[in-house]
Design a protein around this motif. Structure first.
Motif, PDB file in Angstrom:
ATOM      1  N   ARG A  26       0.755  -1.126   0.046  1.00 62.38           N
ATOM      2  CA  ARG A  26      -0.077   0.083   0.002  1.00 62.38           C
ATOM      3  C   ARG A  26       0.907   1.079   0.011  1.00 62.38           C
ATOM      4  O   ARG A  26       1.951   1.132   0.630  1.00 62.38           O
ATOM      5  N   LEU A  27       0.412   1.943  -0.597  1.00 61.38           N
ATOM      6  CA  LEU A  27       1.176   3.369  -0.825  1.00 61.38           C
ATOM      7  C   LEU A  27       1.148   4.429   0.219  1.00 61.38           C
ATOM      8  O   LEU A  27       1.847   5.250   0.398  1.00 61.38           O
ATOM      9  N   ASP A  28      -0.182   4.220   1.200  1.00 59.20           N
ATOM     10  CA  ASP A  28      -0.503   5.109   2.037  1.00 59.20           C
ATOM     11  C   ASP A  28       0.306   4.751   3.403  1.00 59.20           C
ATOM     12  O   ASP A  28      -0.091   5.458   4.185  1.00 59.20           O
ATOM     13  N   GLN A  29       0.891   3.522   3.430  1.00 57.69           N
ATOM     14  CA  GLN A  29       1.397   3.287   4.506  1.00 57.69           C
ATOM     15  C   GLN A  29       3.171   2.907   4.550  1.00 57.69           C
ATOM     16  O   GLN A  29       3.546   2.728   3.368  1.00 57.69           O
TER      17      GLN A  29
END
Length: 203
Positions: A26-29
């Motif tokens: 995931r790019l948001d983590q």
């Protein structure tokens, strides 16, 4: 279309679920930290340490301390009792220690020189950019000064106005002398009284 949908529904078992999607990062983590086998080290801190060691190796204090340690080493292994000696003649252990010290000192000195070369290269680049900016500013100021000189050449100066007024007064005096009114200069405004019509014209 309707019977086909019913047949597909009948084929799928009741408790079955859809196929799981492959897990993608995931790019948001943030990524979890990786486990490294080798220990991490800061190259900048190691470079600073190498510069300190190289500076110490290039001082007279290091030579004095090294000479003192060698004399003490040789004297102890020559004059001390045989039981307490740890490096008999021909001092093989001393030769090994000096070789080890030299083998570490040379790379440290080279590393310090490389870091100094990198700093010098950066300083030279900054000096070059500063010189370019200074040259550009100097050229701009030179053009501005040339433009000001060109503009001032067309402006009437105080000496020029004074000389023009003196020529005008001289011309008026000559005209009055030619008219026979004497050498005393009297301007028309001083000689005649002002009339209301002339005052109106002046306004």
């Amino acid at each position: 279309m309707g019977p086909e949908r019913d047949s597909t529904r009948e084929r799928t078992p009741v408790g079955a679920t859809a196929a799981p999607r492959p897990r993608t990062p995931r790019l948001d983590q943030p990524r979890p930290p990786r486990r490294l086998i080798l220990p991490e080290w800061d190259p900048e801190a190691f470079g600073r340490l190498s510069e300190r060691i190289a500076r110490f190796l290039g001082t007279g204090r290091f030579i004095v301390w090294m000479t003192f340690v060698i004399i003490l080493w040789v004297g102890w292994n020559v004059f001390a009792p045989a039981v307490l000696r740890f490096d008999n003649y021909p001092f093989i252990f001393l030769t090994l220690m000096l070789s080890l010290q030299a083998s570490y000192a040379a790379p440290l000195i080279l590393l310090a020189q490389n870091r100094q070369d990198d700093r010098d290269r950066v300083n030279l680049e900054q000096d070059r950019k500063q010189n370019e900016r200074s040259i550009a500013d100097t050229e701009y100021l030179t053009r501005e000064i040339a433009a000001l000189r060109t503009g001032l050449g067309e402006v009437a100066t105080r000496d020029w106005i004074r000389s023009e007024l003196q020529d005008l007064v001289r011309e008026v005096e000559e005209r009055r002398r030619s008219d026979g009114h004497g050498s005393h200069v009297v301007f028309p405004a001083e000689r005649t009284e002002r009339t209301p019509g002339r005052d109106a014209d002046d306004r």
